[in-house]
Each structure stands twice: as C-alpha cells, then as structure tokens.
Design a protein around this motif. Structure first.
Motif, PDB file in Angstrom:
ATOM      1  N   SER A 119       0.849  -1.196   0.000  1.00  0.00           N
ATOM      2  CA  SER A 119       0.000   0.000   0.000  1.00  0.00           C
ATOM      3  C   SER A 119       0.886   1.248   0.000  1.00  0.00           C
ATOM      4  O   SER A 119       1.976   1.252   0.564  1.00  0.00           O
ATOM      5  CB  SER A 119      -0.937   0.014   1.208  1.00  0.00           C
ATOM      6  OG  SER A 119      -0.206   0.138   2.400  1.00  0.00           O
ATOM      7  N   VAL A 120       0.380   2.288  -0.638  1.00  0.00           N
ATOM      8  CA  VAL A 120       1.139   3.526  -0.777  1.00  0.00           C
ATOM      9  C   VAL A 120       1.316   4.240   0.559  1.00  0.00           C
ATOM     10  O   VAL A 120       2.320   4.896   0.796  1.00  0.00           O
ATOM     11  CB  VAL A 120       0.482   4.445  -1.839  1.00  0.00           C
ATOM     12  CG1 VAL A 120      -0.815   5.037  -1.343  1.00  0.00           C
ATOM     13  CG2 VAL A 120       1.423   5.528  -2.292  1.00  0.00           C
ATOM     14  N   ASP A 121       0.347   4.078   1.472  1.00  0.00           N
ATOM     15  CA  ASP A 121       0.388   4.801   2.751  1.00  0.00           C
ATOM     16  C   ASP A 121       0.572   3.881   3.958  1.00  0.00           C
ATOM     17  O   ASP A 121       0.288   4.261   5.079  1.00  0.00           O
ATOM     18  CB  ASP A 121      -0.882   5.637   2.916  1.00  0.00           C
ATOM     19  CG  ASP A 121      -2.145   4.781   2.869  1.00  0.00           C
ATOM     20  OD1 ASP A 121      -2.042   3.552   2.686  1.00  0.00           O
ATOM     21  OD2 ASP A 121      -3.235   5.365   3.000  1.00  0.00           O
ATOM     22  N   VAL A 131      -8.668  -1.512  -5.401  1.00  0.00           N
ATOM     23  CA  VAL A 131      -7.513  -0.618  -5.297  1.00  0.00           C
ATOM     24  C   VAL A 131      -7.150  -0.098  -6.685  1.00  0.00           C
ATOM     25  O   VAL A 131      -7.652  -0.591  -7.689  1.00  0.00           O
ATOM     26  CB  VAL A 131      -6.289  -1.333  -4.669  1.00  0.00           C
ATOM     27  CG1 VAL A 131      -6.541  -1.691  -3.221  1.00  0.00           C
ATOM     28  CG2 VAL A 131      -5.889  -2.557  -5.475  1.00  0.00           C
ATOM     29  N   THR A 134      -0.711   2.752  -8.290  1.00  0.00           N
ATOM     30  CA  THR A 134      -0.145   4.096  -8.429  1.00  0.00           C
ATOM     31  C   THR A 134       1.289   4.088  -8.942  1.00  0.00           C
ATOM     32  O   THR A 134       1.740   5.062  -9.525  1.00  0.00           O
ATOM     33  CB  THR A 134      -0.176   4.847  -7.088  1.00  0.00           C
ATOM     34  OG1 THR A 134       0.602   4.116  -6.134  1.00  0.00           O
ATOM     35  CG2 THR A 134      -1.601   5.001  -6.575  1.00  0.00           C
ATOM     36  N   GLU A 144      -3.317   2.093  -3.907  1.00  0.00           N
ATOM     37  CA  GLU A 144      -4.094   2.872  -2.938  1.00  0.00           C
ATOM     38  C   GLU A 144      -5.531   2.365  -2.983  1.00  0.00           C
ATOM     39  O   GLU A 144      -6.006   1.930  -4.045  1.00  0.00           O
ATOM     40  CB  GLU A 144      -4.043   4.363  -3.250  1.00  0.00           C
ATOM     41  CG  GLU A 144      -4.667   4.747  -4.585  1.00  0.00           C
ATOM     42  CD  GLU A 144      -4.510   6.209  -4.923  1.00  0.00           C
ATOM     43  OE1 GLU A 144      -3.886   6.952  -4.149  1.00  0.00           O
ATOM     44  OE2 GLU A 144      -5.017   6.629  -5.977  1.00  0.00           O
ATOM     45  N   LYS A 145      -6.185   2.405  -1.844  1.00  0.00           N
ATOM     46  CA  LYS A 145      -7.567   1.942  -1.774  1.00  0.00           C
ATOM     47  C   LYS A 145      -8.468   2.925  -2.507  1.00  0.00           C
ATOM     48  O   LYS A 145      -8.268   4.132  -2.428  1.00  0.00           O
ATOM     49  CB  LYS A 145      -7.993   1.814  -0.309  1.00  0.00           C
ATOM     50  CG  LYS A 145      -9.212   0.984  -0.109  1.00  0.00           C
ATOM     51  CD  LYS A 145      -9.424   0.674   1.354  1.00  0.00           C
ATOM     52  CE  LYS A 145     -10.659  -0.188   1.509  1.00  0.00           C
ATOM     53  NZ  LYS A 145     -10.900  -0.524   2.902  1.00  0.00           N
TER      54      LYS A 145
END
Length: 146
Positions: A119-121, A131, A134, A144-145
C-alpha cells in the motif's frame, strides 16, 4: 604546466575521461566537455598560456552544451515504449491476499495477472478490496484503496 604536468597530457586525459563518461551514460553531456578539451588541447599545442586554454575549454564546452545538446537530443530522442508492467499503472485491481506492509504480504489481480503489492500509505487493505495501482517498485505494485 599544471602542477608540474604538461597541459597537453592534462587535456588528453580530460578528453579520454569525457568520452568514457559519455560512453557509460549516453546522456549527451560529457561529450561536449571532451570536445572543449580538444579545443584546449589545440590551444596548448600552439603555445597559448594556461588561462587562455581554460577560457577556450569553458567557452567551447558551455557553448556546445547549451546550443548543440538540445538539437542533438531532439534527433536522437528514443521513444519510451511502455512495458506490460507500466501498463498497469493507474488501473483498478482487486486485492486477493490482504496487503500489509509491516508483514510484507499482499497480492492483487490486475488484467488477469497476479502481482505482489504494497500500500502507498502503509495502511492494511483487506482481501476483496478495490484498489488502484499508483506505481511499480521493482516487482511490486504500489496501490491505494479506492
């Protein structure tokens, strides 16, 4: 003479280094310094003093870098063909194995292909979540969700 070394040798070394760097980078940057060194080498061989050699080197290199490089890059510009990996960036996907960056787990399905994912975050994204891809880092899709 520069540090007791004949300036002809110095300019020859700069030419060789410039050509070698250009051969490894293919960025059309170092080659102009090699050409400037050729001009300085000619100046040294006809007996011009070191300040004049340096001035000729700087002027030739800068002029070629500023004026000729953009022209050459325009004609030597290579197309970046997107690979299959690049094709998934921006595309929607479904999480098939929960994404957890801390546990280093996660997998998505996009275009019928399975990709390891993160995940990006750094949030945990459950199995079945939608998702969007990215980026790609190595062999992992960064998502990302949605």
């Amino acid at each position: 003479m520069i540090f007791g070394i004949n300036s002809l040798y110095i300019w020859t070394a700069v030419i060789i280094i410039g050509v070698a760097v250009e051969a490894f980078t293919l960025d059309l940057s170092a080659i102009w310094f090699a050409v400037g060194s050729v001009a300085a080498l000619v100046a040294a061989s006809i007996g011009l003093p070191l300040p004049a050699q340096l001035l000729i080197f700087v002027l030739f290199s800068a002029a070629l870098l500023i004026l000729v490089r953009p022209f050459c890059r325009k004609f030597l510009h290579t197309k970046n063909e997107p690979t299959n990996a690049d094709r998934i960036i921006g595309e929607p996907a479904i999480v098939v194995i929960e994404i957890d960056n801390v546990q280093e787990t996660g997998e998505i399905k996009v275009f019928g292909q399975l990709w390891s994912a993160r995940s990006v975050d750094d949030s945990v994204i459950p199995k079945g979540a939608a998702v969007r891809v990215t980026a790609i880092r190595g062999v992992k899709a960064i998502v990302e969700k949605v």
